[in-house]
Design a protein around this motif. Sequence first.
Motif, PDB file in Angstrom:
ATOM      1  N   LYS A 134     -73.918  -4.282   2.382  1.00  0.00           N
ATOM      2  CA  LYS A 134     -73.475  -5.656   2.612  1.00  0.00           C
ATOM      3  C   LYS A 134     -72.017  -5.844   2.182  1.00  0.00           C
ATOM      4  CE  LYS A 134     -74.867 -10.454   1.753  1.00  0.00           C
ATOM      5  NZ  LYS A 134     -75.753 -11.324   0.934  1.00  0.00           N
ATOM      6  N   GLY A 135     -71.664  -5.228   1.068  1.00  0.00           N
ATOM      7  CA  GLY A 135     -70.286  -5.333   0.593  1.00  0.00           C
ATOM      8  C   GLY A 135     -69.296  -4.804   1.614  1.00  0.00           C
ATOM      9  N   TYR A 136     -69.563  -3.599   2.133  1.00  0.00           N
ATOM     10  CA  TYR A 136     -68.641  -3.031   3.128  1.00  0.00           C
ATOM     11  C   TYR A 136     -68.651  -3.849   4.413  1.00  0.00           C
ATOM     12  CZ  TYR A 136     -66.998   0.862   0.421  1.00  0.00           C
ATOM     13  OH  TYR A 136     -66.343   1.603  -0.536  1.00  0.00           O
ATOM     14  N   ARG A 137     -69.826  -4.345   4.789  1.00  0.00           N
ATOM     15  CA  ARG A 137     -69.924  -5.104   6.036  1.00  0.00           C
ATOM     16  C   ARG A 137     -69.127  -6.408   5.951  1.00  0.00           C
ATOM     17  NH1 ARG A 137     -73.540  -8.849   7.620  1.00  0.00           N
ATOM     18  NH2 ARG A 137     -75.008  -8.395   5.947  1.00  0.00           N
ATOM     19  N   ILE A 138     -69.339  -7.160   4.881  1.00  0.00           N
ATOM     20  CA  ILE A 138     -68.673  -8.466   4.776  1.00  0.00           C
ATOM     21  C   ILE A 138     -67.211  -8.297   4.369  1.00  0.00           C
ATOM     22  CG2 ILE A 138     -68.692 -10.725   3.621  1.00  0.00           C
ATOM     23  CD1 ILE A 138     -71.272 -10.426   5.085  1.00  0.00           C
ATOM     24  N   ASN A 139     -66.976  -7.501   3.347  1.00  0.00           N
ATOM     25  CA  ASN A 139     -65.633  -7.476   2.753  1.00  0.00           C
ATOM     26  C   ASN A 139     -64.660  -6.568   3.499  1.00  0.00           C
ATOM     27  OD1 ASN A 139     -66.682  -9.197   0.867  1.00  0.00           O
ATOM     28  ND2 ASN A 139     -66.842  -7.677  -0.772  1.00  0.00           N
ATOM     29  N   MET A 140     -65.154  -5.535   4.163  1.00  0.00           N
ATOM     30  CA  MET A 140     -64.235  -4.624   4.852  1.00  0.00           C
ATOM     31  C   MET A 140     -64.343  -4.773   6.365  1.00  0.00           C
ATOM     32  SD  MET A 140     -63.822  -0.521   4.457  1.00  0.00           S
ATOM     33  CE  MET A 140     -64.315   0.301   5.959  1.00  0.00           C
ATOM     34  N   ASP A 141     -65.555  -4.605   6.920  1.00  0.00           N
ATOM     35  CA  ASP A 141     -65.684  -4.697   8.381  1.00  0.00           C
ATOM     36  C   ASP A 141     -65.276  -6.078   8.883  1.00  0.00           C
ATOM     37  OD1 ASP A 141     -66.618  -2.101   8.413  1.00  0.00           O
ATOM     38  OD2 ASP A 141     -68.722  -2.694   8.324  1.00  0.00           O
ATOM     39  N   GLY A 142     -65.579  -7.108   8.104  1.00  0.00           N
ATOM     40  CA  GLY A 142     -65.208  -8.461   8.502  1.00  0.00           C
ATOM     41  C   GLY A 142     -63.709  -8.580   8.721  1.00  0.00           C
ATOM     42  N   MET A 143     -62.934  -8.050   7.787  1.00  0.00           N
ATOM     43  CA  MET A 143     -61.469  -8.082   7.906  1.00  0.00           C
ATOM     44  C   MET A 143     -61.013  -7.255   9.095  1.00  0.00           C
ATOM     45  SD  MET A 143     -58.551  -9.065   6.665  1.00  0.00           S
ATOM     46  CE  MET A 143     -56.911  -8.611   6.069  1.00  0.00           C
ATOM     47  N   ARG A 144     -61.631  -6.112   9.293  1.00  0.00           N
ATOM     48  CA  ARG A 144     -61.199  -5.254  10.403  1.00  0.00           C
ATOM     49  C   ARG A 144     -61.489  -5.912  11.754  1.00  0.00           C
ATOM     50  NH1 ARG A 144     -62.812   0.809  11.890  1.00  0.00           N
ATOM     51  NH2 ARG A 144     -61.041   1.256  13.275  1.00  0.00           N
ATOM     52  N   PRO A 187     -55.887 -20.015  16.664  1.00  0.00           N
ATOM     53  CA  PRO A 187     -55.328 -20.805  15.557  1.00  0.00           C
ATOM     54  C   PRO A 187     -53.948 -20.268  15.152  1.00  0.00           C
ATOM     55  CG  PRO A 187     -57.207 -19.481  14.823  1.00  0.00           C
ATOM     56  CD  PRO A 187     -57.156 -19.360  16.301  1.00  0.00           C
ATOM     57  N   ASP A 188     -53.068 -21.181  14.772  1.00  0.00           N
ATOM     58  CA  ASP A 188     -51.722 -20.784  14.338  1.00  0.00           C
ATOM     59  C   ASP A 188     -51.755 -20.099  12.974  1.00  0.00           C
ATOM     60  OD1 ASP A 188     -50.074 -22.181  16.487  1.00  0.00           O
ATOM     61  OD2 ASP A 188     -51.334 -23.815  15.718  1.00  0.00           O
ATOM     62  N   VAL A 189     -52.641 -20.584  12.134  1.00  0.00           N
ATOM     63  CA  VAL A 189     -52.778 -20.036  10.780  1.00  0.00           C
ATOM     64  C   VAL A 189     -54.256 -19.782  10.523  1.00  0.00           C
ATOM     65  CG1 VAL A 189     -52.446 -20.454   8.300  1.00  0.00           C
ATOM     66  CG2 VAL A 189     -50.763 -21.315   9.947  1.00  0.00           C
ATOM     67  N   ILE A 190     -54.551 -18.608   9.992  1.00  0.00           N
ATOM     68  CA  ILE A 190     -55.933 -18.288   9.600  1.00  0.00           C
ATOM     69  C   ILE A 190     -55.934 -17.958   8.110  1.00  0.00           C
ATOM     70  CG2 ILE A 190     -57.902 -16.735   9.936  1.00  0.00           C
ATOM     71  CD1 ILE A 190     -56.792 -16.133  12.760  1.00  0.00           C
ATOM     72  N   PHE A 191     -56.752 -18.683   7.362  1.00  0.00           N
ATOM     73  CA  PHE A 191     -56.989 -18.323   5.965  1.00  0.00           C
ATOM     74  C   PHE A 191     -58.300 -17.548   5.923  1.00  0.00           C
ATOM     75  CE2 PHE A 191     -54.410 -22.181   5.589  1.00  0.00           C
ATOM     76  CZ  PHE A 191     -53.500 -21.838   4.600  1.00  0.00           C
ATOM     77  N   HIS A 192     -58.241 -16.293   5.475  1.00  0.00           N
ATOM     78  CA  HIS A 192     -59.469 -15.497   5.393  1.00  0.00           C
ATOM     79  C   HIS A 192     -59.868 -15.380   3.925  1.00  0.00           C
ATOM     80  CE1 HIS A 192     -62.598 -12.724   5.950  1.00  0.00           C
ATOM     81  NE2 HIS A 192     -61.924 -11.605   5.821  1.00  0.00           N
ATOM     82  N   LEU A 193     -60.809 -16.226   3.543  1.00  0.00           N
ATOM     83  CA  LEU A 193     -61.258 -16.281   2.148  1.00  0.00           C
ATOM     84  C   LEU A 193     -62.652 -15.702   1.968  1.00  0.00           C
ATOM     85  CD1 LEU A 193     -60.443 -20.097   1.584  1.00  0.00           C
ATOM     86  CD2 LEU A 193     -58.830 -18.199   1.500  1.00  0.00           C
ATOM     87  N   ALA A 194     -63.318 -15.388   3.076  1.00  0.00           N
ATOM     88  CA  ALA A 194     -64.730 -15.013   2.989  1.00  0.00           C
ATOM     89  C   ALA A 194     -64.914 -13.658   2.324  1.00  0.00           C
ATOM     90  CB  ALA A 194     -65.333 -14.980   4.390  1.00  0.00           C
ATOM     91  N   ALA A 195     -65.829 -13.591   1.391  1.00  0.00           N
ATOM     92  CA  ALA A 195     -66.150 -12.323   0.727  1.00  0.00           C
ATOM     93  C   ALA A 195     -67.440 -12.490  -0.039  1.00  0.00           C
ATOM     94  CB  ALA A 195     -65.032 -11.926  -0.235  1.00  0.00           C
TER      95      ALA A 195
END
Lengths: 325, 325
Positions: B93-103, B73-81
């Motif tokens: 769960k917080g670290y998994r979704i909010n941090m590992d997800g971004m990494r 994708p040309d643009v990705i909006f990452h809103l998930a948290a």
Amino acid sequence: MHIAIIGAAGMVGRKLTTRLATAGELTGRYIERLTLADVVPADAPAAFKGNVEIVAGDFSGEAEIQKLVDARPDVIFHLAAIVSGEAELDFEKGYRINMDGMRHLLEAIRHAHDEDGYRPRLVFTSSIGVYGSPFPASIPDDFHLTPLTSYGTQKAICELLLADYSRRGFVQGVGIRLPTICVRPGKPNKAASGFFSGIIREPLVGVEAILPVPDTVRHWHASPRSAVGFLIHAAEIDTMKLEGRPTLTMPGISATVEEQIDALRNVAGEKATLLIRREPDEMIMRIVASWPERFEATRATALGFRADASFEDIIKAHIEDELQK
Amino acid sequence: MHIAIIGAAGMVGRKLTTRLATAGELTGRYIERLTLADVVPADAPAAFKGNVEIVAGDFSGEAEIQKLVDARPDVIFHLAAIVSGEAELDFEKGYRINMDGMRHLLEAIRHAHDEDGYRPRLVFTSSIGVYGSPFPASIPDDFHLTPLTSYGTQKAICELLLADYSRRGFVQGVGIRLPTICVRPGKPNKAASGFFSGIIREPLVGVEAILPVPDTVRHWHASPRSAVGFLIHAAEIDTMKLEGRPTLTMPGISATVEEQIDALRNVAGEKATLLIRREPDEMIMRIVASWPERFEATRATALGFRADASFEDIIKAHIEDELQK
């Protein structure tokens, strides 16, 4: 008391080991056991009466760190890192060693906490690399973290993790942001900051040293002896006094290269300073131009952390600790 | 142009999808494809002429995110948290979704970059939760990050990663720290901040709302409409202007509860305000006391991000967008 040092074979790790072994106690408690962990086997300290366990392995991985935490050390010094230049060249290795290593350690501690209430003191060495220019002339404790290197990013992330795991009660964390260590003993290395030590260390033993930047460059220094003192003090302070902000910028000596050379002259005479050869290096000048010059270190000073008294004292400590052994 | 939204089924994600589908273009380029990713299937936008792909899965994991990045994708909006309260209750769960997800997302992008030079725009929603009290009355852009929650810690870590991956040239990152979204549509939730929306949303439809804090409490708000505007603008700005600091605190409206109620009276009359029942809640009062009241948002404003003009406008936007559909 059982103390574990991760990164025990490094320069600061070796000096910390010697200091602890010689003292034989920490916070008034007898040291019965030292675990010295690093990627290569650390040397056993000569003067120590207790048990020494030397473990070599990849302590950024989950398996090795689990074994270390299984032994429930009362105090863990986490000094292991790859340096700024290498973290910049090898992106994956930098994140693996400098960030994942800390997270695996914190996770192993958290799981142990859930099992039996384990809550060790964890002293973590951060760096002034968490800061990025532009800087004020003197940087206050509440200056924002805007690292300009992957190394600084990794250290800043470790600081955030340390604060959160401490806040949640899993660990008693203390982070210390070390100044540039000067005089770093040993051979010249390729670090951009290497000349700050080189222009003192080499002339003291009659060897020429290259100065790649102007004499007006100002930077922030602490001796290896002070660095070890910071680590010991960080292991002993009351973490309640950190008020939820467990990482502290350490005090140091702010000196220009000219002031360094003046101090060298005062300690070792004019002929030592004549061994400094000025050979400007545009790349190093550009890197160093974005480095901090001075920190206020108000919190650390109030909490009893003590830097060297002067740059002359830094040189004298080097002579005593390295050249008169 | 292909746009992916991670977290597309959430409130902001749905509104962003609708806005993009209706506009049909971003930065002057026709949107041919929308990928809507979330843990539950997002709704397809009604007005859109291009391709829509709805993918449900755990986008904090490596496998799902890899598939998404494979499509370049040309643009990705990452809103998930997961939200602040849940991240505090469920540490892992917080670290998994909010941090590992971004990494995982950044790592997938980095590997794609190594393969073919892929370097998408990544718009990441951070939060004012990266800040921790004590606060000045108005918080400048260079205020230090000292999160007091695991959620804030995770968001601050994501900001650091975004900056480093952007600096290294793997991605064109833009982070936006959203104010508290008000008026949040839908049912009351258990968030400590829920009442800021509740005291407007409920009275507007003739339902009683609980106010658990004094009228003097001041906080920082933006409408969902503004939040979507911030996201679009973040996707369109020149990232060179971010000067290596890709996360921006968004502008907003600083209002006391009393000012919120005055605005409600001006828009909907006295009888609406009579539906607000004061029922002080010590716990919520304590939580809210540590929240920020106002940000300067100087950089974001200079870069063209625009907040609502007044709290009355926030209420009017809610009426137009939610009650007159």
